[in-house]
Design a protein around this motif. Structure first.
Motif, PDB file in Angstrom:
ATOM      1  N   SER A   1      31.261  10.684  -8.521  1.00  0.00           N
ATOM      2  CA  SER A   1      31.402  10.659  -7.057  1.00  0.00           C
ATOM      3  C   SER A   1      32.849  10.889  -6.651  1.00  0.00           C
ATOM      4  O   SER A   1      33.130  11.450  -5.589  1.00  0.00           O
ATOM      5  CB  SER A   1      30.920   9.304  -6.511  1.00  0.00           C
ATOM      6  OG  SER A   1      29.528   9.158  -6.687  1.00  0.00           O
TER       7      SER A   1
ATOM      8  N   ASN B   1      26.605   6.582  -5.422  1.00  0.00           N
ATOM      9  CA  ASN B   1      25.156   6.677  -5.571  1.00  0.00           C
ATOM     10  C   ASN B   1      24.527   5.289  -5.646  1.00  0.00           C
ATOM     11  O   ASN B   1      23.568   4.985  -4.957  1.00  0.00           O
ATOM     12  CB  ASN B   1      24.798   7.484  -6.817  1.00  0.00           C
ATOM     13  CG  ASN B   1      23.300   7.736  -6.926  1.00  0.00           C
ATOM     14  OD1 ASN B   1      22.637   7.988  -5.923  1.00  0.00           O
ATOM     15  ND2 ASN B   1      22.767   7.647  -8.128  1.00  0.00           N
TER      16      ASN B   1
ATOM     17  N   GLY C   1      23.732   6.233  -2.023  1.00  0.00           N
ATOM     18  CA  GLY C   1      22.427   6.536  -2.594  1.00  0.00           C
ATOM     19  C   GLY C   1      21.390   5.448  -2.423  1.00  0.00           C
ATOM     20  O   GLY C   1      20.192   5.726  -2.512  1.00  0.00           O
TER      21      GLY C   1
ATOM     22  N   GLU D   1      17.248  11.983 -10.861  1.00  0.00           N
ATOM     23  CA  GLU D   1      18.294  12.919 -11.263  1.00  0.00           C
ATOM     24  C   GLU D   1      17.631  14.121 -11.933  1.00  0.00           C
ATOM     25  O   GLU D   1      16.466  14.060 -12.353  1.00  0.00           O
ATOM     26  CB  GLU D   1      19.288  12.251 -12.209  1.00  0.00           C
ATOM     27  CG  GLU D   1      20.048  11.090 -11.590  1.00  0.00           C
ATOM     28  CD  GLU D   1      21.065  11.520 -10.525  1.00  0.00           C
ATOM     29  OE1 GLU D   1      21.112  12.714 -10.175  1.00  0.00           O
ATOM     30  OE2 GLU D   1      21.800  10.639 -10.028  1.00  0.00           O
TER      31      GLU D   1
ATOM     32  N   PRO E   1      24.486  12.040 -13.298  1.00  0.00           N
ATOM     33  CA  PRO E   1      24.615  12.401 -11.876  1.00  0.00           C
ATOM     34  C   PRO E   1      24.487  13.919 -11.694  1.00  0.00           C
ATOM     35  O   PRO E   1      25.387  14.678 -12.048  1.00  0.00           O
ATOM     36  CB  PRO E   1      26.023  11.919 -11.513  1.00  0.00           C
ATOM     37  CG  PRO E   1      26.349  10.878 -12.523  1.00  0.00           C
ATOM     38  CD  PRO E   1      25.682  11.329 -13.789  1.00  0.00           C
TER      39      PRO E   1
ATOM     40  N   SER F   1      21.966  13.688  -7.422  1.00  0.00           N
ATOM     41  CA  SER F   1      22.703  12.845  -6.478  1.00  0.00           C
ATOM     42  C   SER F   1      24.036  13.470  -6.092  1.00  0.00           C
ATOM     43  O   SER F   1      24.399  13.496  -4.910  1.00  0.00           O
ATOM     44  CB  SER F   1      22.926  11.455  -7.076  1.00  0.00           C
ATOM     45  OG  SER F   1      23.627  11.521  -8.309  1.00  0.00           O
ATOM     46  N   THR F   2      24.776  13.993  -7.063  1.00  0.00           N
ATOM     47  CA  THR F   2      26.066  14.595  -6.731  1.00  0.00           C
ATOM     48  C   THR F   2      25.892  15.879  -5.928  1.00  0.00           C
ATOM     49  O   THR F   2      26.702  16.176  -5.039  1.00  0.00           O
ATOM     50  CB  THR F   2      26.881  14.871  -8.006  1.00  0.00           C
ATOM     51  OG1 THR F   2      26.062  15.549  -8.961  1.00  0.00           O
ATOM     52  CG2 THR F   2      27.398  13.583  -8.613  1.00  0.00           C
TER      53      THR F   2
ATOM     54  N   HIS G   1      25.192  14.672  -2.367  1.00  0.00           N
ATOM     55  CA  HIS G   1      26.398  14.132  -1.738  1.00  0.00           C
ATOM     56  C   HIS G   1      27.378  15.248  -1.386  1.00  0.00           C
ATOM     57  O   HIS G   1      28.016  15.219  -0.327  1.00  0.00           O
ATOM     58  CB  HIS G   1      27.057  13.123  -2.674  1.00  0.00           C
ATOM     59  CG  HIS G   1      26.251  11.878  -2.859  1.00  0.00           C
ATOM     60  ND1 HIS G   1      26.735  10.761  -3.525  1.00  0.00           N
ATOM     61  CD2 HIS G   1      24.980  11.552  -2.488  1.00  0.00           C
ATOM     62  CE1 HIS G   1      25.814   9.819  -3.539  1.00  0.00           C
ATOM     63  NE2 HIS G   1      24.733  10.289  -2.918  1.00  0.00           N
TER      64      HIS G   1
END
Length: 330
Positions: free
Chosen positions: A63, A108, A134, A155, A163, A166-167, A170
């Motif tokens: 993140s 997350n 998350g 994922e 990740p 999720s990444t 984001h």
């Protein structure tokens, strides 16, 4: 023997399937988000758009990498921003955060210790916290002032732990915020180019007059010029083209190598042909006040682009000619 070297390579079909599975999973994460609630988005965009202090993006681990990229994107699009690694913040880097700043937190899990422990100091500085989190019921989600839920079903990797989805989500949310804020602020293409003075991006702000061929280097002739004179002009000026102008210097047309070849292949009598008969009337042109970026936009808008581009003034008089190689070199 190394354990990895003993593994047989996957078949091409299987490797491709694994590859596509990841893309599909990340696409689904984005699609699911688009069907969710955007209650906090408009308020968050307005908050970010009115900031005079640099926006702070905070994260750790993967993140943190996303946050660093987003800080660069915000800055590139006209909103000053900086990245602070949450793991270093408690050891002095918190000093980079001005009192009253807006801090965007990316996490997350929403329970990352390195971030949770610096929330109280941030609030003590009067910072407004925006969360891209998350898990909506996590400690960080409850602590922020504005929450954009960024949950993913899974994922994208085969063990469901790295990740990935999720990444990607984001990153997309952060990019969307940066663009929406930039548009709210009225940030323009010219502003963007001023923020990128190096390389091709920087050159786009340079006037076309700085690159155009003019004077004795400009291939131009009258519409009555003979076929031989036309070829001589095109060869001597080494642009592969010639402009056809009237007695007042107004552009009438353009002749390029392809026009000459097509005229010869059509079995026309070349010994009687004139430049006016071979030229393309009303060619694409660019104004003398334009910059290189405008010329490149014309290049990308056409199906075949352009190799040469006449430069004219407001009265349609030929002032010069651009060659694509001159713009793109270096």
């Amino acid at each position: 023997m190394n354990a990895l070297t003993a593994i047989s390579p996957a078949s091409p079909d299987l490797a491709t399937a694994w590859f596509c599975d990841v893309i599909a999973a990340e696409r689904n994460a984005l699609s699911s988000f688009l069907h969710g609630s955007f209650a906090a988005v408009a308020e968050t965009v307005a908050l970010l758009a009115r900031q005079e202090r640099p926006i702070v993006l905070l994260g750790v681990g993967k993140s943190g990498h996303v946050a660093a990229k987003l800080a660069a994107t915000f800055s590139s699009l006209g909103t000053a921003a900086l990245f602070v690694n949450a793991a270093e913040a408690a050891h002095g880097d918190l000093g980079a955060v001005e009192s009253g700043s807006v801090v965007i937190i990316l996490s997350n899990s929403g329970s990352t210790d390195e971030i949770v422990r610096i929330v109280p100091p941030l609030k003590a500085r009067g910072c407004t916290l925006v969360g891209i989190i998350g898990r909506s019921e996590s400690p960080l989600a409850r602590a922020v002032d504005h929450l954009i839920p960024a949950e993913v079903a899974r994922e994208a990797d085969h063990i469901g732990m790295a990740p990935t989805s999720s990444t990607t989500l984001h990153l997309a949310i952060g990019d969307a915020l940066a663009v929406a804020v930039s548009r709210t602020r009225g940030f323009t293409r010219e502003d963007f180019l001023r923020h990128h003075p190096a390389g091709l991006l920087g050159r786009q702000m340079i006037p076309v007059a700085s690159f155009m061929r003019e004077g004795d280097d400009l291939p131009k002739l009258a519409p009555s010029a003979s076929f031989v004179d036309l070829l001589t002009m095109m060869s001597s000026k080494r642009m592969g083209a010639a402009c056809v102008v009237d007695k007042d210097g107004r552009l009438l047309g353009l002749v390029v190598d392809g026009d000459v070849r097509r005229h010869v292949q059509a079995n026309c009598a070349v010994h009687t042909a004139t430049a006016g008969e071979i030229m393309q009337p009303s060619p694409r042109v660019i104004g003398i006040e334009a910059n290189v970026g405008d010329a490149l936009l014309i290049q990308s808008a056409g199906s075949a682009g352009w190799l040469v581009l006449p430069v004219v003034d407001g009265a349609g008089r030929l002032r010069g000619m651009l060659h694509a190689n001159d713009l793109l070199q270096g």
